[in-house]
Design an enzyme around this catalytic site. Sequence first.
Site, PDB file in Angstrom:
ATOM      1  N   GLU A  27       0.750  -1.360   0.093  1.00  0.00           N
ATOM      2  CA  GLU A  27      -0.149  -0.298  -0.054  1.00  0.00           C
ATOM      3  C   GLU A  27       0.864   1.323   0.015  1.00  0.00           C
ATOM      4  O   GLU A  27       0.717   1.909   0.727  1.00  0.00           O
ATOM      5  CB  GLU A  27      -0.916   0.133   1.193  1.00  0.00           C
ATOM      6  N   CYS A  42       4.595  33.973   9.491  1.00  0.00           N
ATOM      7  CA  CYS A  42       5.017  34.679  10.710  1.00  0.00           C
ATOM      8  C   CYS A  42       5.801  33.799  11.485  1.00  0.00           C
ATOM      9  O   CYS A  42       5.514  33.987  12.773  1.00  0.00           O
ATOM     10  CB  CYS A  42       4.093  35.662  11.204  1.00  0.00           C
TER      11      CYS A  42
HETATM   12  N1  LLP Z   1       0.078   2.396   5.050  1.00  0.00           N
HETATM   13  C1  LLP Z   1       0.035   2.808   6.294  1.00  0.00           C
HETATM   14  C2  LLP Z   1      -0.597   2.113   7.353  1.00  0.00           C
HETATM   15  C3  LLP Z   1       0.500   4.202   6.431  1.00  0.00           C
HETATM   16  O1  LLP Z   1       0.541   5.049   7.843  1.00  0.00           O
HETATM   17  C4  LLP Z   1       1.490   4.851   5.494  1.00  0.00           C
HETATM   18  C5  LLP Z   1       1.874   6.261   5.612  1.00  0.00           C
HETATM   19  C6  LLP Z   1       1.345   4.363   3.872  1.00  0.00           C
HETATM   20  C7  LLP Z   1       0.842   3.085   3.865  1.00  0.00           C
HETATM   21  C8  LLP Z   1       1.982   5.041   2.769  1.00  0.00           C
HETATM   22  O2  LLP Z   1       3.370   5.069   3.393  1.00  0.00           O
HETATM   23  P1  LLP Z   1       4.360   5.776   1.807  1.00  0.00           P
HETATM   24  O3  LLP Z   1       4.307   4.741   0.884  1.00  0.00           O
HETATM   25  O4  LLP Z   1       3.454   6.768   1.368  1.00  0.00           O
HETATM   26  O5  LLP Z   1       5.433   6.033   2.439  1.00  0.00           O
HETATM   27  N2  LLP Z   1       3.972  12.894   6.031  1.00  0.00           N
HETATM   28  C9  LLP Z   1       5.193  12.147   5.961  1.00  0.00           C
HETATM   29  C10 LLP Z   1       4.743  10.803   5.638  1.00  0.00           C
HETATM   30  C11 LLP Z   1       3.926   9.972   6.532  1.00  0.00           C
HETATM   31  C12 LLP Z   1       3.354   8.756   6.172  1.00  0.00           C
HETATM   32  C13 LLP Z   1       2.347   8.219   7.090  1.00  0.00           C
HETATM   33  N3  LLP Z   1       1.750   6.735   6.678  1.00  0.00           N
HETATM   34  C14 LLP Z   1       6.087  12.679   4.903  1.00  0.00           C
HETATM   35  O6  LLP Z   1       5.702  13.885   4.388  1.00  0.00           O
HETATM   36  O7  LLP Z   1       7.041  12.425   4.809  1.00  0.00           O
END
Ligand code: LLP
Length: 418
Positions: A275, A347
């Site tokens: 995912e 700010c």
């Molecule tokens: N599955 C679950 C249960 C998750 O919590 C997440 C991401 C994903 C899949 C997808 O992960 P990805 O493939 O996108 O790494 N805001 C942070 C990233 C937070 C990810 C949260 N969970 C950033 O900007 O680096």
Amino acid sequence: MYTTTIGNYTKETNFFNCTTPFELINEFDSPLYVYNENIFRKRLKEIKNLVKYKNFVPHYSVKANTNIHLLKIVKDEGLHVDTMSPGEIYMALASGFSSNELFYIPNNATQDDLNYAINKKILTSVDSLSQLKLYAELNPNSNVAIRFNPGVGAGHHQKVVTAGKKTKFGVNMSEFDEVKKILEENNLTLVGINQHIGSLFMESDAFIESTTNLLEFAKEFDTLEFIDLGGGFGIPYHKQEGQKPLDLIALGDKLDNIFSNFAKDYGREIQFQIEPGRIIACECGIVLGTVTGTKQNSDTTYVGCDIGFNVLARPIMYDSYHDIEIYTKRENPDLINQPVTVVGNICESGDILAKDRALPLPEYGDIIAIMDAGAYGFAMSSSYNQRPRSAEVLICSSGEVKLIRRRETFEDLIACMK
Ligand code: LLP
């Protein structure tokens, strides 16, 4: 026309297709999220075809970018989606996915959160014993999934490492007996187990190790229909320094091996899922902003622009690095790099997009583009300082530019208070 004074990602990928950054800002105003459909579809296809194993159902993690027009493309490419809140479920259903194409993986869900998914017949994964008990009370005699902590985490920042000892996520494998007891007492069938070890790894070692742990553990359950390995696949944010992408071919080969060996041991070709969010949505998106001027304070040269952390939160949140391109209509612009600190218009002194970055000095009216902003960009934006949230546009494969989310207005700022 215009000159790109630094970087060539948008040129190499024909990112702007038939349009230009200046035309886009002219028509849709600044700052602006811009996505390229060709790049988005390419990534979706790469993930869809990651392995040869037949029973493989990749999910797109909608939290990375939940624009409904992009979700429709995900559906069109045949991926399913994972969601983590009723709002994400709502968005996925609104974009045309059916309940059985959704997986719900909440954290610290309330009764209402769980009931929302139960009523919509969406399979839910719980990630603690107390959540499993709550789920059992609300929906006994049903199917459920459990997120386990495979003991190994990974990620670009401690804030996004979601397995191992220092995280709130997942049921520990040592809690096996209690899990079995709750399942049996409530006639729950464990149809799936899942992990998500963290976000952004460029080497697959930790992912393979955690997967190996999870699959060994999976053999303890004989009712499984699927195993979901989570997301976290990284993208090269440092392209201007030549950083290479994650080797998806090598990773796919390793997973193929692991999947078919597991199927042999388990006695059937169980469904495997992943995912990812970032690797699918990140590189198809950039933010365009307007340079507002430069100034000197002590030994720092500041380049100001209208992309504050209300627009892109990743740099202030995780000290994240994003490549930058600058476009100018000036004749013979100075192309010599010098260290500058690029800041937004919020700010707070922490409102820094890039610290001590080697860039040619831009001027008022030049356009600044922040690369690799398609994931966790708009999704994490806000209206802090009462800046209405940006518009989002999609450069379609046909070359047509489609407004896929209008810019918020001052009216929108007040709408919920009426
Ligand atoms: N599955 C679950 C249960 C998750 O919590 C997440 C991401 C994903 C899949 C997808 O992960 P990805 O493939 O996108 O790494 N805001 C942070 C990233 C937070 C990810 C949260 N969970 C950033 O900007 O680096």
